[in-house]
Write a protein that holds these residues in place. Structure first.
Motif, PDB file in Angstrom:
ATOM      1  N   THR A  51      -7.037  43.820  16.758  1.00 30.28           N
ATOM      2  CA  THR A  51      -7.080  44.974  17.430  1.00 30.28           C
ATOM      3  C   THR A  51      -8.160  45.920  16.827  1.00 30.28           C
ATOM      4  O   THR A  51      -8.768  46.594  17.621  1.00 30.28           O
ATOM      5  N   LYS A  52      -8.352  45.498  15.633  1.00 25.62           N
ATOM      6  CA  LYS A  52      -9.756  46.328  14.794  1.00 25.62           C
ATOM      7  C   LYS A  52     -10.963  45.766  15.565  1.00 25.62           C
ATOM      8  O   LYS A  52     -11.713  46.947  15.556  1.00 25.62           O
ATOM      9  N   ALA A  53     -10.990  44.650  15.600  1.00 30.62           N
ATOM     10  CA  ALA A  53     -12.313  44.127  16.415  1.00 30.62           C
ATOM     11  C   ALA A  53     -12.567  44.673  17.629  1.00 30.62           C
ATOM     12  O   ALA A  53     -13.718  45.046  18.152  1.00 30.62           O
ATOM     13  N   ALA A  54     -11.475  44.745  18.536  1.00 31.72           N
ATOM     14  CA  ALA A  54     -11.396  45.168  19.812  1.00 31.72           C
ATOM     15  C   ALA A  54     -12.128  46.654  20.063  1.00 31.72           C
ATOM     16  O   ALA A  54     -12.745  46.968  20.822  1.00 31.72           O
ATOM     17  N   GLU A  55     -11.485  47.429  19.007  1.00 35.23           N
ATOM     18  CA  GLU A  55     -11.917  48.822  19.113  1.00 35.23           C
ATOM     19  C   GLU A  55     -13.546  49.045  18.741  1.00 35.23           C
ATOM     20  O   GLU A  55     -14.190  49.873  19.362  1.00 35.23           O
ATOM     21  N   VAL A  77     -20.670  38.105  14.480  1.00 36.68           N
ATOM     22  CA  VAL A  77     -19.468  37.128  14.107  1.00 36.68           C
ATOM     23  C   VAL A  77     -19.507  37.035  12.581  1.00 36.68           C
ATOM     24  O   VAL A  77     -20.777  36.633  11.939  1.00 36.68           O
ATOM     25  N   LEU A  78     -18.381  37.044  11.941  1.00 40.37           N
ATOM     26  CA  LEU A  78     -18.158  36.524  10.468  1.00 40.37           C
ATOM     27  C   LEU A  78     -17.890  35.422  10.633  1.00 40.37           C
ATOM     28  O   LEU A  78     -16.486  34.913  11.113  1.00 40.37           O
ATOM     29  N   ILE A 122     -17.116  41.979  18.510  1.00 41.79           N
ATOM     30  CA  ILE A 122     -17.138  41.788  17.134  1.00 41.79           C
ATOM     31  C   ILE A 122     -16.136  40.523  17.002  1.00 41.79           C
ATOM     32  O   ILE A 122     -14.963  40.761  17.284  1.00 41.79           O
ATOM     33  N   LEU A 123     -16.625  39.526  16.294  1.00 40.16           N
ATOM     34  CA  LEU A 123     -15.623  38.348  16.050  1.00 40.16           C
ATOM     35  C   LEU A 123     -15.514  37.900  14.590  1.00 40.16           C
ATOM     36  O   LEU A 123     -16.576  38.302  13.699  1.00 40.16           O
TER      37      LEU A 123
END
Length: 269
Positions: free
Chosen positions: A46-50, A91-92, A59-60
């Motif tokens: 959810t945080k990455a989607a924002e 991406v991390l 953001i992956l």
């Protein structure tokens, strides 16, 4: 009327299923190493989607425990497969097999996440990974990235190619600079109008400018010829120990991979 209500109910149900499928497909966290609980993975996703919505990219996060490929190559290839060459994304990689962290950036994320900012992110991630706090490590990456995106691209930002040393500078305009420029342009335009009007204001029907007698036009031919042009480059030594390698508050070191340009940095834990 009853048939209409049934039709609307079926339509709404179909749209709901489509929406659920789309949301489920938007999986930005791939936890192959099993580091997160289902609830933690949902929170990270959810945080990455924002952030992804803000940067108009992805953001992956990806984890694995069997990778033998170079972490940078793996991360670059993973990001390319997800967003394409030179598209917006980051991406991390949490490589549990080689105990390596790598953050790869592409598109506008190269500019948002400069070498120094990547080092700051890796500092937090490394600390948490060293104490096996895997969720906190991933969450720190997302929190720092969101903050840096909110801050915007640093003033005086540039990219430097690690192979050729070529530096490309980017000019960014802050909101304050835009307001000042607009105000200055408005004042200058108004002043020019008033001065011109006061000097050349004429009463209708009293005076006509003899433009035919006073007009004068002369044309000349001028040629410009480029004789020599020079491109100056310098090689920047690659730093394999941390971050992007070039340092500086606004610089991003880049490299080429598979036809695309990537930034990033990594370290062990």
């Amino acid at each position: 009327m009853k048939k209409l209500l049934v039709f609307l109910a079926v339509l709404l149900g179909s749209l709901s299923l489509v929406g659920s499928s789309v949301f489920a497909a938007e999986n930005l966290v791939e936890d192959n190493a099993g580091l997160f609980t289902a609830e933690q993975q949902d929170q990270l996703n959810t945080k990455a989607a924002e952030i992804s919505e803000t940067i108009k990219g992805q953001i992956l996060i990806v984890t694995n425990d069997d990778n033998t490929e170079d972490p940078r190559d793996f991360a670059d290839n993973y990001l390319r497969d997800k967003v394409g060459n030179d598209q917006n994304g980051a991406v991390l990689l949490l490589d549990m097999n080689q105990r390596q962290i790598y953050l790869s950036t592409s598109g506008n994320m190269i500019d948002y996440l400069t070498d120094r900012r990547i080092d700051e992110i890796l500092d937090d991630v490394e600390t948490y990974m060293g104490s096996a706090a895997y969720f906190e490590a991933a969450d720190a990456y997302l929190s720092k990235t969101a903050a840096f995106v909110e801050d915007g691209v640093p003033g005086g930002h540039y990219r430097v190619d690690e192979e050729t040393g070529k530096i490309t500078r980017y000019k960014t305009i802050t909101a304050l600079e835009a307001v000042i420029a607009a105000a200055a342009a408005l004042v200058a335009s108004l002043a020019f109008f008033l001065i011109t009007k006061s000097r050349y204001q004429l009463k209708s029907g009293v005076y006509k400018y003899p433009y035919q007698e006073n007009a004068d036009l002369q044309l000349t031919k001028k040629e410009n010829r480029l004789v020599h042009s020079f491109v100056t480059t310098r090689r920047i030594p690659r730093n394999n120990n941390s971050g992007g390698g070039f340092g500086g508050s606004g610089g991003s070191t880049t490299h080429s991979s598979g036809g695309g340009t990537f930034g990033g940095g990594g370290r062990g834990f």
